[in-house]
Design a protein around this motif. Structure first.
Motif, mmCIF file in Angstrom:
data_model
loop_
_atom_site.group_PDB
_atom_site.id
_atom_site.type_symbol
_atom_site.label_atom_id
_atom_site.label_comp_id
_atom_site.label_asym_id
_atom_site.label_seq_id
_atom_site.Cartn_x
_atom_site.Cartn_y
_atom_site.Cartn_z
ATOM 1 N N VAL A 187 1.040 -1.209 -0.123
ATOM 2 C CA VAL A 187 -0.211 0.060 0.118
ATOM 3 C C VAL A 187 1.059 1.332 -0.003
ATOM 4 C CG1 VAL A 187 -1.648 1.218 1.351
ATOM 5 C CG2 VAL A 187 -2.082 -1.029 1.190
ATOM 6 N N LEU A 198 -2.573 1.072 -4.511
ATOM 7 C CA LEU A 198 -2.290 -0.476 -3.976
ATOM 8 C C LEU A 198 -1.502 -1.129 -5.432
ATOM 9 C CD1 LEU A 198 -2.576 -2.947 -2.383
ATOM 10 C CD2 LEU A 198 -4.838 -3.209 -3.653
ATOM 11 N N LEU A 214 -9.670 -3.510 -0.882
ATOM 12 C CA LEU A 214 -8.734 -3.124 0.274
ATOM 13 C C LEU A 214 -9.453 -2.532 1.315
ATOM 14 C CD1 LEU A 214 -5.923 -2.276 1.007
ATOM 15 C CD2 LEU A 214 -6.229 -0.243 -0.208
ATOM 16 N N TYR A 228 -9.903 -3.017 -6.081
ATOM 17 C CA TYR A 228 -8.776 -3.279 -6.847
ATOM 18 C C TYR A 228 -8.979 -3.848 -8.244
ATOM 19 C CZ TYR A 228 -4.272 -4.957 -8.635
ATOM 20 O OH TYR A 228 -3.215 -5.204 -9.183
ATOM 21 N N ILE A 249 -6.271 -6.929 2.738
ATOM 22 C CA ILE A 249 -7.235 -7.147 1.361
ATOM 23 C C ILE A 249 -7.992 -8.568 1.650
ATOM 24 C CG2 ILE A 249 -6.992 -7.910 -1.085
ATOM 25 C CD1 ILE A 249 -4.300 -6.098 -0.953
#
Length: 271
Positions: A187, A198, A214, A228, A249
């Protein structure tokens, strides 16, 4: 400050990236000589940063541009040299000979056969050059596609290098949990804008209908920090997070979830 606080302070990452002051670097080097836990954290951070910096790196061949140009020139030359039905053509000469014999013998059947041979020869010649041209165009298209892919990879690498070198960017390493111990992600949290980026190229490709999400964790409460996708990797901010103690995540249904699915957690890392 205890050992864990010292490790999570970010001094190790700053040292590796060359951002630490001489005083901070000297203290860290001294601590590593006397503290095995700090030394192990340093080794792990160095491996992780090296892996993330070199993931999918591809150097474009130096001669790729010249290959494409040479192929185009060859195509132009081939087009210019394409045989035409001139009176010097061997096929035409054969026809003239057949016509002469045909006239002498008054054999119109022979003349018809010769004309058919000429017609078929012309078709065969044209088909040959059309096929060669098609093959050349396919090769050129393939090389151009490969060049675009390599340019995109280099663009991503340059973006990561820029983020690594930004002193305002706090890096938080996320390590695999029990079920996914080999998983890793990073991150990037901009201290000024509070935007979160990310890098998760090392995670397995998400199955169809699923997507990585995330989470920012503050006071034990998870808050969504964005969804993501590969096109956003290290380039587009997923969210703006003002406070967080950790990031994690999870793999969720496409579009995301309001709460994390704990059994689908892949990586987590404290700040």
């Amino acid at each position: 400050m205890n050992t864990k606080e010292y490790i999570s302070s970010g001094i190790i990452e700053s040292y590796i990236l060359g951002h630490a002051s001489p005083e901070e670097a000297g203290i860290l080097e001294c601590v590593m000589k006397n503290n095995a836990e700090v030394k192990a954290a340093f080794d792990e951070a160095q491996k992780t940063l090296e892996h993330l910096a070199t993931a999918q790196a591809v150097t474009p061949p130096n001669d790729l541009k010249s290959k494409i140009w040479n192929r185009i020139q060859q195509e132009q030359i081939a087009e210019e040299e394409k045989p035409s039905l001139s009176i010097q053509s061997p096929v035409v000469e054969s026809l003239e000979e057949t016509i002469r014999v045909g006239n002498n013998n008054n054999n119109w059947k022979t003349l018809g056969i010769a004309a058919s041979v000429l017609f078929l020869g012309s078709i065969a010649g044209n088909l040959f050059w059309v096929n060669k041209q098609s093959e050349s165009q396919k090769e050129i298209a393939k090389m151009i596609t490969e060049k675009k892919s390599q340019d995109l990879t280099m663009q991503k690498m340059n973006q990561k290098i820029t983020m690594f070198a930004n002193p305002d960017m706090q890096m938080v390493m996320l390590k695999g949990v029990e079920k996914h111990q080999d998983a890793k992600a990073m991150v990037f949290w901009d201290k000024k804008t509070k935007e979160v980026y990310l890098n998760a190229e090392s995670l397995p490709k998400a199955p169809t209908g699923m997507q990585y999400q995330l989470w920012a964790i503050e006071d034990g409460k998870p808050m969504s920090a964005g969804m993501y996708s590969e096109d956003k990797d290290s380039q587009i901010a997923l969210a703006t997070i003002s406070k967080a103690q950790a990031f994690a995540i999870t793999l969720e249904k496409e579009g995301g979830s309001t709460v994390p699915t704990m059994e689908n957690m892949y990586v987590m890392g404290g700040i």
